[in-house]
Design a protein around this motif. Structure first.
Motif, PDB file in Angstrom:
ATOM      1  N   VAL A  43      47.179  45.822  42.055  1.00  0.00           N
ATOM      2  CA  VAL A  43      46.816  44.715  41.152  1.00  0.00           C
ATOM      3  C   VAL A  43      48.051  44.227  40.407  1.00  0.00           C
ATOM      4  N   TRP A  44      48.872  45.153  39.959  1.00  0.00           N
ATOM      5  CA  TRP A  44      50.095  44.800  39.219  1.00  0.00           C
ATOM      6  C   TRP A  44      50.963  43.853  40.046  1.00  0.00           C
ATOM      7  N   ASP A  45      51.080  44.155  41.328  1.00  0.00           N
ATOM      8  CA  ASP A  45      51.895  43.305  42.199  1.00  0.00           C
ATOM      9  C   ASP A  45      51.285  41.905  42.353  1.00  0.00           C
ATOM     10  N   LEU A  46      49.954  41.828  42.191  1.00  0.00           N
ATOM     11  CA  LEU A  46      49.288  40.527  42.362  1.00  0.00           C
ATOM     12  C   LEU A  46      49.327  39.670  41.094  1.00  0.00           C
ATOM     13  N   LEU A  47      49.730  40.254  40.004  1.00  0.00           N
ATOM     14  CA  LEU A  47      49.748  39.508  38.735  1.00  0.00           C
ATOM     15  C   LEU A  47      51.042  38.692  38.655  1.00  0.00           C
ATOM     16  N   ASP A  48      51.096  37.657  39.491  1.00  0.00           N
ATOM     17  CA  ASP A  48      52.323  36.879  39.633  1.00  0.00           C
ATOM     18  C   ASP A  48      52.205  35.468  39.070  1.00  0.00           C
ATOM     19  N   GLY A  49      51.090  35.222  38.372  1.00  0.00           N
ATOM     20  CA  GLY A  49      50.915  33.887  37.791  1.00  0.00           C
ATOM     21  C   GLY A  49      50.312  32.877  38.748  1.00  0.00           C
ATOM     22  N   ASN A  50      49.968  33.317  39.953  1.00  0.00           N
ATOM     23  CA  ASN A  50      49.427  32.385  40.946  1.00  0.00           C
ATOM     24  C   ASN A  50      47.977  32.655  41.311  1.00  0.00           C
ATOM     25  N   ARG A  51      47.446  33.792  40.858  1.00  0.00           N
ATOM     26  CA  ARG A  51      46.092  34.176  41.271  1.00  0.00           C
ATOM     27  C   ARG A  51      45.211  34.375  40.045  1.00  0.00           C
ATOM     28  N   ALA A  52      44.031  33.775  40.042  1.00  0.00           N
ATOM     29  CA  ALA A  52      43.051  34.066  39.004  1.00  0.00           C
ATOM     30  C   ALA A  52      42.375  35.391  39.347  1.00  0.00           C
ATOM     31  N   VAL A  53      41.696  35.952  38.368  1.00  0.00           N
ATOM     32  CA  VAL A  53      41.108  37.282  38.545  1.00  0.00           C
ATOM     33  C   VAL A  53      40.183  37.365  39.764  1.00  0.00           C
ATOM     34  N   PRO A  54      39.302  36.374  40.021  1.00  0.00           N
ATOM     35  CA  PRO A  54      38.409  36.497  41.196  1.00  0.00           C
ATOM     36  C   PRO A  54      39.190  36.647  42.503  1.00  0.00           C
ATOM     37  N   ARG A  55      40.306  35.954  42.593  1.00  0.00           N
ATOM     38  CA  ARG A  55      41.139  36.061  43.801  1.00  0.00           C
ATOM     39  C   ARG A  55      41.715  37.478  43.911  1.00  0.00           C
ATOM     40  N   ILE A  56      42.131  38.033  42.778  1.00  0.00           N
ATOM     41  CA  ILE A  56      42.664  39.398  42.791  1.00  0.00           C
ATOM     42  C   ILE A  56      41.580  40.386  43.195  1.00  0.00           C
ATOM     43  N   VAL A  57      40.352  40.156  42.681  1.00  0.00           N
ATOM     44  CA  VAL A  57      39.227  41.042  43.057  1.00  0.00           C
ATOM     45  C   VAL A  57      39.000  40.960  44.560  1.00  0.00           C
ATOM     46  N   ASP A  58      39.032  39.734  45.109  1.00  0.00           N
ATOM     47  CA  ASP A  58      38.856  39.576  46.556  1.00  0.00           C
ATOM     48  C   ASP A  58      39.909  40.371  47.318  1.00  0.00           C
ATOM     49  N   ASP A  59      41.161  40.233  46.875  1.00  0.00           N
ATOM     50  CA  ASP A  59      42.260  40.905  47.579  1.00  0.00           C
ATOM     51  C   ASP A  59      42.099  42.422  47.525  1.00  0.00           C
ATOM     52  N   VAL A  60      41.678  42.918  46.365  1.00  0.00           N
ATOM     53  CA  VAL A  60      41.500  44.366  46.219  1.00  0.00           C
ATOM     54  C   VAL A  60      40.358  44.848  47.109  1.00  0.00           C
ATOM     55  N   CYS A  61      39.263  44.070  47.154  1.00  0.00           N
ATOM     56  CA  CYS A  61      38.127  44.469  47.990  1.00  0.00           C
ATOM     57  C   CYS A  61      38.508  44.458  49.476  1.00  0.00           C
ATOM     58  N   ASP A  62      39.427  43.553  49.835  1.00  0.00           N
ATOM     59  CA  ASP A  62      39.895  43.524  51.223  1.00  0.00           C
ATOM     60  C   ASP A  62      40.783  44.729  51.542  1.00  0.00           C
ATOM     61  N   ALA A  63      41.532  45.153  50.542  1.00  0.00           N
ATOM     62  CA  ALA A  63      42.531  46.193  50.797  1.00  0.00           C
ATOM     63  C   ALA A  63      41.988  47.604  50.597  1.00  0.00           C
ATOM     64  N   PHE A  64      40.953  47.739  49.787  1.00  0.00           N
ATOM     65  CA  PHE A  64      40.445  49.080  49.466  1.00  0.00           C
ATOM     66  C   PHE A  64      38.930  49.124  49.711  1.00  0.00           C
ATOM     67  N   ASP A  65      38.432  50.321  49.899  1.00  0.00           N
ATOM     68  CA  ASP A  65      37.007  50.515  50.135  1.00  0.00           C
ATOM     69  C   ASP A  65      36.294  50.587  48.788  1.00  0.00           C
ATOM     70  N   VAL A  66      35.949  49.424  48.246  1.00  0.00           N
ATOM     71  CA  VAL A  66      35.334  49.386  46.921  1.00  0.00           C
ATOM     72  C   VAL A  66      34.354  48.219  46.852  1.00  0.00           C
ATOM     73  N   GLU A  67      33.236  48.441  46.154  1.00  0.00           N
ATOM     74  CA  GLU A  67      32.246  47.377  45.983  1.00  0.00           C
ATOM     75  C   GLU A  67      32.775  46.350  44.988  1.00  0.00           C
ATOM     76  N   ARG A  68      32.444  45.076  45.223  1.00  0.00           N
ATOM     77  CA  ARG A  68      32.998  44.017  44.387  1.00  0.00           C
ATOM     78  C   ARG A  68      32.661  44.168  42.890  1.00  0.00           C
ATOM     79  N   PRO A  69      31.398  44.451  42.520  1.00  0.00           N
ATOM     80  CA  PRO A  69      31.118  44.574  41.066  1.00  0.00           C
ATOM     81  C   PRO A  69      31.971  45.662  40.406  1.00  0.00           C
TER      82      PRO A  69
END
Lengths: 98, 276
Positions: A43-69
């Motif tokens: 997440v730290w790497d994604l905090l680059d000023g270009n992504r809103a939180v929902p986009r970061i959540v999407d990226d994390v859900c794609d990269a890790f085995d975790v439920e979106r909520p």
């Protein structure tokens, strides 16, 4: 309060380093520190000023085995901690970045 | 005190860096010798620091004197220091009413820059030598650095109560205090200016009982990086996080919960001092 649709970027002086699988994030000399795991580091790497939180959540859900909520809850908590420690700053609001 | 080019001079060694200070102001040099407990040393000189009492900060006279130098340290209105490119020659121009304090402040800045340029670091931490080993104590303001130093007893040498210079050497780290800090020097032991091997890095936490525990490297790095730096922007330019990370990789790190009595030294001796 950390807004779902806000966009954040790493603070200018914040630096990080991975040590033994944990990421140490710090504002040198300011007593502002966060130590996080692999997901937090991602997440730290994604905090680059270009992504809103929902986009970061999407990226994390794609990269890790975790439920979106659960991912959103944890990410908002992590971002809140980073904000409290002035390790990130909001740079825009709104979900237009998604 | 010796003479060089018609001026009185003294030599001091900090962080393995020898500095020769020259001035026409003999009384200043005498006070510096007393303050730093400096000795007469016949050694190669790394840095020469020439002290003059000149005008005001930013005045045309001061600016013209610094024209041939490549770097400058501004000591508010107390001094202006000009350095050559390699930092081996310093012209210190004093402007204020406190020449001793201004000279010491400048000397610390010059040493700090040299330490960084040689790959070392300067940390806000106390450093105490016990036997042939040094222990680095750090923590946020009020954590107990001064308290630890106040409990230094026979056999302890306080190398620093605030700023400690560290350099990596042969896979380990060697440390020094800043000039004018060393207390309880033992004339029969190795001179402190040669540097003391660092045995352990210890994070201080005041508590009601004394307990020493290994400190995870990530927490050691985070907490060391959180303590104040002299000049954060300057220090960061020298990759300080990389260096501090190397320090916690090389040297065992501990967390010391301690109460205000000297018992913690027994704990340190038992748990660290004998573990070699």
């Amino acid at each position: 309060m950390t807004g779902v649709c806000e966009v954040y970027q790493r603070a200018e002086r914040a630096v990080s380093r991975v040590v033994d699988g944990e990421t140490v994030i710090v504002q040198p000399g300011q007593g502002m520190v966060s130590i996080t795991n692999e997901v937090g580091s991602y997440v730290w790497d994604l905090l680059d000023g270009n992504r809103a939180v929902p986009r970061i959540v999407d990226d994390v859900c794609d990269a890790f085995d975790v439920e979106r909520p659960r991912a959103q809850e944890d990410i908002l908590a992590f971002i809140g901690e980073l904000r409290t420690h002035q390790l990130i700053v909001p740079c825009a609001t709104g979900c237009s970045h998604d | 005190m010796a003479k060089q080019a018609g001026q009185e001079c003294l030599t001091t060694v900090v962080g393995g860096i020898s500095v020769r200070i020259t001035s026409v102001d003999t009384s200043l040099l005498v006070r510096l010798i007393e303050y730093m407990d400096a000795e007469e040393m016949d050694i190669p000189i790394d840095v020469t620091l020439r002290v003059e009492q000149v005008g005001e900060a930013g005045s045309p006279e001061v600016l013209s004197l610094g024209a041939s130098f490549s770097d400058c340290i501004e000591g508010e209105n107390e001094y202006t220091a000009y350095l050559n490119h390699s930092g081996t020659s310093v012209l210190l121009l004093l402007h204020g009413e406190y020449p001793l304090e201004a000279t010491m402040n400048c000397l610390r800045q010059v040493i700090r820059r040299r330490i960084y340029s040689e790959g070392g670091i300067v940390l806000h931490a106390a450093c105490i030598r016990q036997g042939s080993d040094a222990y680095l104590f750090y923590g946020p303001s009020g954590a107990g650095k001064s308290t630890v130093c106040s409990f230094a007893a026979a056999g302890h040498v306080v190398l620093s109560d605030d700023l400690t210079c560290l350099k990596r050497k042969a896979g380990g780290w060697v440390c020094w205090g800043m000039p004018g800090v060393v207390r309880n020097p033992n004339p029969e032991s190795t001179p402190v200016y040669t540097g003391t091997p660092l045995k352990a890095v210890i994070r201080l936490i005041q508590a009601s009982t004394t307990k020493l525990a290994p400190l995870h490297k990530s927490l050691a790095l985070a907490s060391l990086m959180a303590v104040p730096f002299e000049d954060t922007r300057f220090d960061m330019g020298f990759g300080i996080m990389e260096k501090v990370n190397r320090l916690v990789e090389d040297v065992p790190c501990y967390s010391l919960h301690f109460r205000k009595d000297p018992e913690f030294w027994d704990v340190i001796s038992q748990q660290i001092g004998q573990a070699s």
